[in-house]
Design a protein around this motif. Sequence first.
Motif, short mmCIF file in Angstrom:
data_model
loop_
_atom_site.label_atom_id
_atom_site.label_comp_id
_atom_site.label_asym_id
_atom_site.label_seq_id
_atom_site.Cartn_x
_atom_site.Cartn_y
_atom_site.Cartn_z
N ASP A 91 2.73 0.19 7.50
CA ASP A 91 3.74 -0.80 8.18
C ASP A 91 3.28 -2.20 7.82
OD1 ASP A 91 2.44 -1.37 11.10
OD2 ASP A 91 1.73 0.45 9.93
N GLU A 92 1.95 -2.41 7.59
CA GLU A 92 1.55 -3.60 7.60
C GLU A 92 1.79 -4.15 6.08
OE1 GLU A 92 -2.56 -4.24 10.00
OE2 GLU A 92 -2.74 -2.65 8.47
N ILE A 93 1.91 -3.32 4.98
CA ILE A 93 2.18 -3.76 3.78
C ILE A 93 3.68 -4.05 3.74
CG2 ILE A 93 2.27 -2.87 1.50
CD1 ILE A 93 -0.39 -1.21 1.82
N ILE A 94 4.48 -3.19 4.24
CA ILE A 94 5.76 -3.21 4.34
C ILE A 94 6.31 -4.74 5.00
CG2 ILE A 94 7.97 -2.35 5.44
CD1 ILE A 94 7.22 0.35 4.93
N LEU A 95 5.52 -5.22 6.35
CA LEU A 95 5.76 -6.30 6.71
C LEU A 95 5.57 -7.23 5.92
CD1 LEU A 95 6.35 -7.86 9.32
CD2 LEU A 95 4.04 -7.41 9.88
N GLU A 96 4.27 -7.34 5.19
CA GLU A 96 4.02 -8.33 4.17
C GLU A 96 5.16 -8.64 3.15
OE1 GLU A 96 0.01 -9.24 2.69
OE2 GLU A 96 -0.46 -7.33 3.81
N ILE A 97 5.43 -7.41 2.37
CA ILE A 97 6.47 -7.44 1.56
C ILE A 97 7.80 -8.05 2.09
CG2 ILE A 97 7.96 -6.21 -0.21
CD1 ILE A 97 5.44 -4.08 -0.45
N LEU A 98 8.32 -7.61 3.20
CA LEU A 98 9.46 -8.29 3.62
C LEU A 98 9.40 -9.67 4.00
CD1 LEU A 98 10.21 -5.48 6.36
CD2 LEU A 98 11.47 -6.10 4.18
N ARG A 99 7.96 -10.26 4.61
CA ARG A 99 7.93 -11.72 4.79
C ARG A 99 7.70 -12.47 3.27
NH1 ARG A 99 3.83 -14.51 3.73
NH2 ARG A 99 2.44 -12.76 3.22
N ILE A 100 7.42 -11.86 2.27
CA ILE A 100 7.09 -12.64 1.11
C ILE A 100 8.66 -12.75 0.45
CG2 ILE A 100 6.47 -12.45 -1.36
CD1 ILE A 100 3.96 -11.20 -0.07
N CYS A 101 9.23 -11.39 0.64
CA CYS A 101 10.74 -11.33 -0.13
C CYS A 101 11.85 -12.28 0.90
CB CYS A 101 11.15 -9.89 -0.02
SG CYS A 101 10.27 -9.10 -1.33
N ALA A 102 11.30 -12.77 2.01
CA ALA A 102 12.45 -13.50 2.81
C ALA A 102 12.85 -14.79 2.14
CB ALA A 102 11.89 -13.72 4.33
N ARG A 103 12.24 -15.32 1.22
CA ARG A 103 12.38 -16.44 0.70
C ARG A 103 12.75 -15.86 -1.04
NH1 ARG A 103 6.97 -16.76 1.86
NH2 ARG A 103 5.59 -16.55 0.01
N GLY A 104 12.60 -14.93 -1.36
CA GLY A 104 12.91 -14.43 -2.60
C GLY A 104 11.57 -14.43 -3.73
N GLU A 105 11.08 -13.73 -4.10
CA GLU A 105 10.13 -13.54 -5.05
C GLU A 105 10.09 -12.51 -6.28
OE1 GLU A 105 7.86 -15.69 -5.52
OE2 GLU A 105 7.71 -16.76 -3.97
N ASN A 106 9.43 -12.71 -7.14
CA ASN A 106 9.48 -11.94 -8.46
C ASN A 106 8.19 -10.90 -8.10
OD1 ASN A 106 6.74 -12.61 -9.39
ND2 ASN A 106 7.97 -14.52 -10.30
N VAL A 107 8.22 -9.81 -8.82
CA VAL A 107 7.22 -8.65 -8.57
C VAL A 107 5.62 -9.46 -8.84
CG1 VAL A 107 7.55 -7.60 -10.80
CG2 VAL A 107 6.72 -6.44 -8.81
N THR A 108 5.33 -10.10 -9.78
CA THR A 108 4.06 -10.45 -9.78
C THR A 108 3.62 -11.17 -8.29
OG1 THR A 108 4.42 -10.53 -12.44
CG2 THR A 108 2.59 -11.80 -11.32
N LYS A 109 4.16 -12.08 -8.11
CA LYS A 109 3.72 -12.79 -6.91
C LYS A 109 3.59 -11.90 -5.80
CE LYS A 109 5.21 -17.58 -8.33
NZ LYS A 109 5.74 -18.61 -7.81
N ILE A 110 4.52 -10.86 -5.71
CA ILE A 110 4.60 -9.98 -4.50
C ILE A 110 3.07 -9.07 -4.77
CG2 ILE A 110 5.54 -8.05 -3.46
CD1 ILE A 110 8.20 -9.00 -4.37
N VAL A 111 2.84 -8.91 -5.99
CA VAL A 111 1.56 -8.09 -6.26
C VAL A 111 0.48 -9.00 -5.53
CG1 VAL A 111 0.09 -7.26 -7.94
CG2 VAL A 111 2.34 -6.66 -7.91
N TYR A 112 0.51 -10.24 -6.12
CA TYR A 112 -0.91 -11.21 -5.88
C TYR A 112 -0.77 -11.64 -4.48
CZ TYR A 112 -1.42 -12.00 -10.86
OH TYR A 112 -1.58 -11.74 -12.08
#
Length: 92
Positions: free
Chosen positions: A14-35
């Motif tokens: 759930d912590e990883i999911i929360l981080e990904i949702l937060r990052i994707c709130a503004r729209g990001e590519n997969v490389t930035k999500i990974v980093y």
Amino acid sequence: MRRIERIRARRSKDEIILEILRICARGENVTKIVYQTNTNFTTVKGYLNLLMKNGLIECEVASPRLYRSTSKGLETMNRLKELHRELEQLTV
């Protein structure tokens, strides 16, 4: 001390999911999500597929592909944040 413990501890799903949702709130590519999540491409791809399957994020076909949280994803993110806050208050 708490910050150090948090860095060393493994993150829950759930912590990883929360981080990904937060990052994707503004729209990001997969490389930035990974980093930004400090994971690897295999792990992130699995989570992105899970989140897309459940309607929490969507993929915008562009170059590069952008992943963006949906309104359902943003609601889930806010609920997870609140739950984490409540759980932190329980610890002694």
